[in-house]
Scaffold this motif. Structure first.
Motif, PDB file in Angstrom:
ATOM      1  N   MET A   1     -45.992  -1.583 -12.976  1.00 40.17           N
ATOM      2  CA  MET A   1     -45.748  -2.092 -14.309  1.00 40.17           C
ATOM      3  C   MET A   1     -45.483  -3.594 -14.212  1.00 40.17           C
ATOM      4  SD  MET A   1     -42.622  -1.438 -16.945  1.00 40.17           S
ATOM      5  CE  MET A   1     -43.004   0.159 -17.565  1.00 40.17           C
ATOM      6  N   ALA A   2     -46.155  -4.381 -15.013  1.00 42.08           N
ATOM      7  CA  ALA A   2     -45.999  -5.833 -15.011  1.00 42.08           C
ATOM      8  C   ALA A   2     -44.754  -6.227 -15.809  1.00 42.08           C
ATOM      9  CB  ALA A   2     -47.229  -6.487 -15.619  1.00 42.08           C
ATOM     10  N   PHE A   3     -44.167  -7.328 -15.387  1.00 37.29           N
ATOM     11  CA  PHE A   3     -43.026  -7.858 -16.116  1.00 37.29           C
ATOM     12  C   PHE A   3     -43.510  -8.627 -17.332  1.00 37.29           C
ATOM     13  CE2 PHE A   3     -41.177  -7.417 -11.880  1.00 37.29           C
ATOM     14  CZ  PHE A   3     -39.991  -6.787 -12.194  1.00 37.29           C
ATOM     15  N   LYS A   4     -42.743  -8.548 -18.390  1.00 40.99           N
ATOM     16  CA  LYS A   4     -43.049  -9.296 -19.605  1.00 40.99           C
ATOM     17  C   LYS A   4     -42.332 -10.640 -19.518  1.00 40.99           C
ATOM     18  CE  LYS A   4     -42.545  -9.135 -24.610  1.00 40.99           C
ATOM     19  NZ  LYS A   4     -42.017  -8.388 -25.747  1.00 40.99           N
ATOM     20  N   GLU A   5     -43.077 -11.719 -19.724  1.00 47.81           N
ATOM     21  CA  GLU A   5     -42.485 -13.047 -19.671  1.00 47.81           C
ATOM     22  C   GLU A   5     -41.819 -13.358 -21.007  1.00 47.81           C
ATOM     23  OE1 GLU A   5     -43.995 -17.566 -19.022  1.00 47.81           O
ATOM     24  OE2 GLU A   5     -44.878 -16.009 -17.758  1.00 47.81           O
ATOM     25  N   ILE A   6     -40.578 -13.833 -20.932  1.00 44.49           N
ATOM     26  CA  ILE A   6     -39.806 -14.128 -22.141  1.00 44.49           C
ATOM     27  C   ILE A   6     -39.297 -15.556 -22.069  1.00 44.49           C
ATOM     28  CG2 ILE A   6     -37.717 -13.558 -23.435  1.00 44.49           C
ATOM     29  CD1 ILE A   6     -37.993 -10.699 -22.467  1.00 44.49           C
ATOM     30  N   ASN A   7     -39.440 -16.290 -23.148  1.00 50.10           N
ATOM     31  CA  ASN A   7     -38.866 -17.617 -23.259  1.00 50.10           C
ATOM     32  C   ASN A   7     -37.447 -17.418 -23.802  1.00 50.10           C
ATOM     33  OD1 ASN A   7     -37.960 -20.111 -24.367  1.00 50.10           O
ATOM     34  ND2 ASN A   7     -40.063 -20.858 -24.368  1.00 50.10           N
ATOM     35  N   VAL A   8     -36.473 -17.485 -22.919  1.00 49.30           N
ATOM     36  CA  VAL A   8     -35.093 -17.166 -23.272  1.00 49.30           C
ATOM     37  C   VAL A   8     -34.558 -18.112 -24.349  1.00 49.30           C
ATOM     38  CG1 VAL A   8     -32.728 -16.964 -22.405  1.00 49.30           C
ATOM     39  CG2 VAL A   8     -34.632 -16.141 -21.017  1.00 49.30           C
ATOM     40  N   SER A   9     -34.833 -19.392 -24.206  1.00 54.00           N
ATOM     41  CA  SER A   9     -34.348 -20.355 -25.202  1.00 54.00           C
ATOM     42  C   SER A   9     -34.886 -20.040 -26.588  1.00 54.00           C
ATOM     43  CB  SER A   9     -34.745 -21.781 -24.813  1.00 54.00           C
ATOM     44  OG  SER A   9     -34.134 -22.138 -23.608  1.00 54.00           O
ATOM     45  N   ARG A  10     -36.160 -19.736 -26.653  1.00 54.04           N
ATOM     46  CA  ARG A  10     -36.776 -19.416 -27.943  1.00 54.04           C
ATOM     47  C   ARG A  10     -36.204 -18.109 -28.495  1.00 54.04           C
ATOM     48  NH1 ARG A  10     -42.691 -18.937 -27.262  1.00 54.04           N
ATOM     49  NH2 ARG A  10     -42.398 -20.965 -26.342  1.00 54.04           N
ATOM     50  N   GLU A  11     -35.981 -17.143 -27.624  1.00 49.84           N
ATOM     51  CA  GLU A  11     -35.422 -15.854 -28.051  1.00 49.84           C
ATOM     52  C   GLU A  11     -34.019 -16.034 -28.628  1.00 49.84           C
ATOM     53  OE1 GLU A  11     -35.383 -11.757 -28.720  1.00 49.84           O
ATOM     54  OE2 GLU A  11     -37.079 -12.961 -28.034  1.00 49.84           O
ATOM     55  N   ILE A  12     -33.195 -16.826 -27.967  1.00 48.52           N
ATOM     56  CA  ILE A  12     -31.837 -17.086 -28.448  1.00 48.52           C
ATOM     57  C   ILE A  12     -31.878 -17.823 -29.783  1.00 48.52           C
ATOM     58  CG2 ILE A  12     -29.712 -18.390 -28.005  1.00 48.52           C
ATOM     59  CD1 ILE A  12     -30.172 -17.697 -25.005  1.00 48.52           C
ATOM     60  N   GLU A  13     -32.738 -18.821 -29.872  1.00 50.54           N
ATOM     61  CA  GLU A  13     -32.879 -19.581 -31.114  1.00 50.54           C
ATOM     62  C   GLU A  13     -33.284 -18.664 -32.270  1.00 50.54           C
ATOM     63  OE1 GLU A  13     -35.860 -22.991 -32.801  1.00 50.54           O
ATOM     64  OE2 GLU A  13     -35.162 -23.208 -30.738  1.00 50.54           O
TER      65      GLU A  13
END
Length: 98
Positions: A1-13
């Motif tokens: 299973m591949a990891f999903k890339e997440i932009n943490v800063s954008r997610e928090i915003e």
């Protein structure tokens, strides 16, 4: 299973925009998050492992790991003890206003 890339800063915003409650909680915890990040950087800069830091401070490695994973907020006494073991101290400095 591949990891999903997440932009943490954008997610928090985005979550801060969507939820005033999340925004309040995030802003209240930012100082703790930043201090723990600084502690991790200092430990690595000094070339000390979590296990070594645990021995020096009289704690278990799991305690240091939980703090670094932000699963546990250390007391001021424990945080100060960890910084002392790394050769640093806490100082209170007045904020600079823009």
């Amino acid at each position: 299973m591949a990891f999903k890339e997440i932009n943490v800063s954008r997610e928090i915003e985005q979550r801060c925009t969507d939820s005033p409650e999340f925004k309040k909680t995030w802003e209240e915890s930012r100082a703790e998050y930043k201090l723990i990040g600084e502690m991790i950087s200092l430990r690595k800069q000094e070339g000390i492992t979590q296990s070594q830091l645990a021995v020096i401070t009289g704690n278990k490695q799991q305690v240091i790991s939980r703090i670094e994973q932000r699963e546990h907020v250390p007391s001021l006494k424990l945080f100060s003890n960890i910084l002392d073991a790394l050769g640093y101290e806490i100082k209170i400095v007045k904020k600079q206003t823009p």
